[in-house]
Scaffold this motif. Sequence first.
Motif, PDB file in Angstrom:
ATOM      1  N   PRO A 257      -8.009   8.413   1.441  1.00 56.64           N
ATOM      2  CA  PRO A 257      -9.197   8.954   2.124  1.00 56.64           C
ATOM      3  C   PRO A 257      -9.088  10.450   2.388  1.00 56.64           C
ATOM      4  O   PRO A 257     -10.067  11.081   2.802  1.00 56.64           O
ATOM      5  N   TYR A 258      -7.908  11.021   2.156  1.00 58.51           N
ATOM      6  CA  TYR A 258      -7.691  12.444   2.442  1.00 58.51           C
ATOM      7  C   TYR A 258      -7.613  13.293   1.169  1.00 58.51           C
ATOM      8  O   TYR A 258      -7.257  14.470   1.231  1.00 58.51           O
ATOM      9  N   ARG A 259      -7.965  12.704   0.047  1.00 58.58           N
ATOM     10  CA  ARG A 259      -7.823  13.435  -1.209  1.00 58.58           C
ATOM     11  C   ARG A 259      -8.710  14.686  -1.236  1.00 58.58           C
ATOM     12  O   ARG A 259      -8.292  15.749  -1.701  1.00 58.58           O
ATOM     13  N   ALA A 260      -9.940  14.579  -0.748  1.00 57.47           N
ATOM     14  CA  ALA A 260     -10.834  15.741  -0.760  1.00 57.47           C
ATOM     15  C   ALA A 260     -10.282  16.870   0.100  1.00 57.47           C
ATOM     16  O   ALA A 260     -10.331  18.052  -0.295  1.00 57.47           O
ATOM     17  N   LEU A 261      -9.747  16.548   1.277  1.00 60.70           N
ATOM     18  CA  LEU A 261      -9.145  17.570   2.132  1.00 60.70           C
ATOM     19  C   LEU A 261      -7.908  18.161   1.472  1.00 60.70           C
ATOM     20  O   LEU A 261      -7.643  19.365   1.582  1.00 60.70           O
TER      21      LEU A 261
ATOM     22  N   TRP B 198       0.847  -1.187   0.000  1.00 57.21           N
ATOM     23  CA  TRP B 198       0.000   0.000   0.000  1.00 57.21           C
ATOM     24  C   TRP B 198       0.886   1.242   0.000  1.00 57.21           C
ATOM     25  O   TRP B 198       2.069   1.174   0.347  1.00 57.21           O
ATOM     26  N   VAL B 199       0.307   2.375  -0.384  1.00 57.11           N
ATOM     27  CA  VAL B 199       1.009   3.660  -0.353  1.00 57.11           C
ATOM     28  C   VAL B 199       0.091   4.679   0.294  1.00 57.11           C
ATOM     29  O   VAL B 199      -1.106   4.744  -0.013  1.00 57.11           O
ATOM     30  N   ARG B 200       0.646   5.528   1.157  1.00 54.33           N
ATOM     31  CA  ARG B 200      -0.112   6.586   1.817  1.00 54.33           C
ATOM     32  C   ARG B 200       0.444   7.943   1.418  1.00 54.33           C
ATOM     33  O   ARG B 200       1.570   8.301   1.767  1.00 54.33           O
ATOM     34  N   TYR B 201      -0.363   8.649   0.625  1.00 54.76           N
ATOM     35  CA  TYR B 201      -0.049  10.022   0.230  1.00 54.76           C
ATOM     36  C   TYR B 201      -1.365  10.689  -0.127  1.00 54.76           C
ATOM     37  O   TYR B 201      -2.178  10.116  -0.860  1.00 54.76           O
ATOM     38  N   PRO B 202      -1.630  11.881   0.389  1.00 54.40           N
ATOM     39  CA  PRO B 202      -2.985  12.444   0.333  1.00 54.40           C
ATOM     40  C   PRO B 202      -3.574  12.677  -1.057  1.00 54.40           C
ATOM     41  O   PRO B 202      -4.800  12.694  -1.198  1.00 54.40           O
ATOM     42  N   THR B 203      -2.751  12.871  -2.071  1.00 55.57           N
ATOM     43  CA  THR B 203      -3.315  13.188  -3.382  1.00 55.57           C
ATOM     44  C   THR B 203      -3.539  11.952  -4.256  1.00 55.57           C
ATOM     45  O   THR B 203      -4.022  12.092  -5.387  1.00 55.57           O
ATOM     46  N   LEU B 204      -3.200  10.773  -3.774  1.00 55.73           N
ATOM     47  CA  LEU B 204      -3.472   9.561  -4.544  1.00 55.73           C
ATOM     48  C   LEU B 204      -4.977   9.373  -4.695  1.00 55.73           C
ATOM     49  O   LEU B 204      -5.764   9.757  -3.824  1.00 55.73           O
ATOM     50  N   LYS B 205      -5.383   8.749  -5.785  1.00 50.19           N
ATOM     51  CA  LYS B 205      -6.811   8.590  -6.075  1.00 50.19           C
ATOM     52  C   LYS B 205      -7.539   7.812  -4.991  1.00 50.19           C
ATOM     53  O   LYS B 205      -8.706   8.074  -4.709  1.00 50.19           O
ATOM     54  N   ASN B 206      -6.854   6.850  -4.375  1.00 51.21           N
ATOM     55  CA  ASN B 206      -7.506   6.016  -3.360  1.00 51.21           C
ATOM     56  C   ASN B 206      -7.300   6.518  -1.939  1.00 51.21           C
ATOM     57  O   ASN B 206      -7.664   5.853  -0.969  1.00 51.21           O
TER      58      ASN B 206
END
Length: 441
Positions: free
Chosen positions: A336-340, A326-334
Motif C-alpha cells: 500500500p506504500y508503493r506510490a509513496l 505475507w511480506v511487508r516492503y514498500p516497493t513490492l507491487k502489492n
Amino acid sequence: MSVVPEKNNYRFDTQRLRAGYDPKEHNYAVSPPIYQTTSYDFRDVAHAMALFGFRETGNLYSRVGNPTVSILEQRVAALDGAAGAVALASGMAAISYTLLNIAEGGGRILTSPFLYGGSADSFKKIYPKFGITIDFARNIENPEKLAEEIRPDTKAIFVESISNPNTVLLDIDAIAEVAHEHGIPLVVDNTVATPYLYNPIAHGADIVVYSATKGLTGHGNIIAGIVLESGKFNWQSEKFPQFSERYYTLRDINGNHRSFPEVFPETPFTSRIRFNYLNYFGAALSPFNAYLALIGLETLSERVAKQVRNAEILAEYLSNHEAVEWVRYPTLKNSPYRALAERDFPKGAGGILSFGFKGTEAQREAFLNSVQLFHYHVNIGDARSLIVNSPQTTHSELEPEEKKLADIPENLIRISAGLEDPDDLIADLEQAFKKAFEIKN
C-alpha cells in the motif's frame, strides 16, 4: 563547540567525508582526531569569561561539547540540511530530550502508532510521569483527518519516516502541513531511512532524530543519537513559553538575562537541549564513539544502497515462498506504500523488511534457531544481515491491543539486510525453512 554546518555547494557524497572538518585546524590530520579529554584550558580570564558568556565559541567541558563530537554534529547537519545538531549518547536520549524540550511543563504529543517498541513503551511509562500525554493517532495515514486529533495542548507530532518493523511510509509533507497549520512542530525519526534515502527537513520536518547506532554509522559498534533542527520553526510562540524564559546563565556582558532564541537565533532548539538537558541530564556522547560514527558515515551511501538492493531481493524471494504468509516492503507491487516509495524514496525504501511465518510457534522458533549467516539479535542497519522475531523481542513491551494498533502480528519476523551476497542470504533462509518444517505440526 560550533554546531552550525558549513555553507558550501558540496554534494551529499562529498559532505559525508568532508563536512565539519578542516585538517588545518587539527594539525593537518587526515582523519578527525579523537579528543579524549575532559576539559580545556582557557587562554586567560578574559577567554573564560567570553566562553561562559557565549560571546565566543569554543570548548568548555566535554559533557556539553568536544571537538570530535562537534565534527560529527556538523557533518550530519550538513547531510540533512539542518541549521544545527546536538549529538547524544543514544537514540533514546535523542527522542527523550527532544520531547521533553518541546513539552516541558506539560502537554500532549500526537504520535504514529507505527514505532519502535522502545519508543512506544517509553511513551506509555515515562512521559506521563512528567505531565506529558502521548496520543496515538488513528488517522496518521489520513492527514486530511489528522487535524481532528490535535488538541489545544498538543505540542508536536512525532512519526518515523520508515517505521520499524513494518516499513510503513507516511505522507510527511501533508502531515507537516497539518502540524504547521496548528502552530506545532513535526518531529521525524529518520533512523531507518538515514539522510541518504530521505531528507525529512526538505519535506517539512522541524526536528529530526536519529539513533546513530543504526544505519547512519552502520557497523553495530557504538550507541549514539543525534537531534537536528531545521532552523525554520518559531519557538517563541505562546505555545512554547519555555523558549522565551530568560536565564541568568545566558546573561549578556551587562548582566541582562536572555533567552535561548536571543543567544542562539539560528539554533534555539538544539542549543537548549545542549545547555539544559545534555548539561544536566548528562547523556554525553564519548569522543571515541563520535570518531567511530564519523568513520561509519564515510561509507553511508555505498552501505545503504547495497542494503536496499539486498532487501528488495529478499522481499521478492520471500513473496514467492510457500512458508511465508505475507511480506511487508514498500516497493513490492502489492504494498500500500508503493506510490509513496516511488514519490519520496527514489534511492530505495530502506534495508529492513518483515514477513509472516506460515507455521507453528515451534516451527518459527526452529527457523530462527537454524539460521547460520544471519545474526539473531535486535539491532538494525548493521553491515551484517540480522533477523529477529520482533513481537517477542523488540516489541515485546507492547500489550496485545497495542500490537493490534501497530499491526504487529505474532508471526512477524523482521530482517535487516546487510552487505553479504544475496544468494548466500537466500540459501541461509532456505535451509532454515527446510529444518523448521521438518518439525510436524
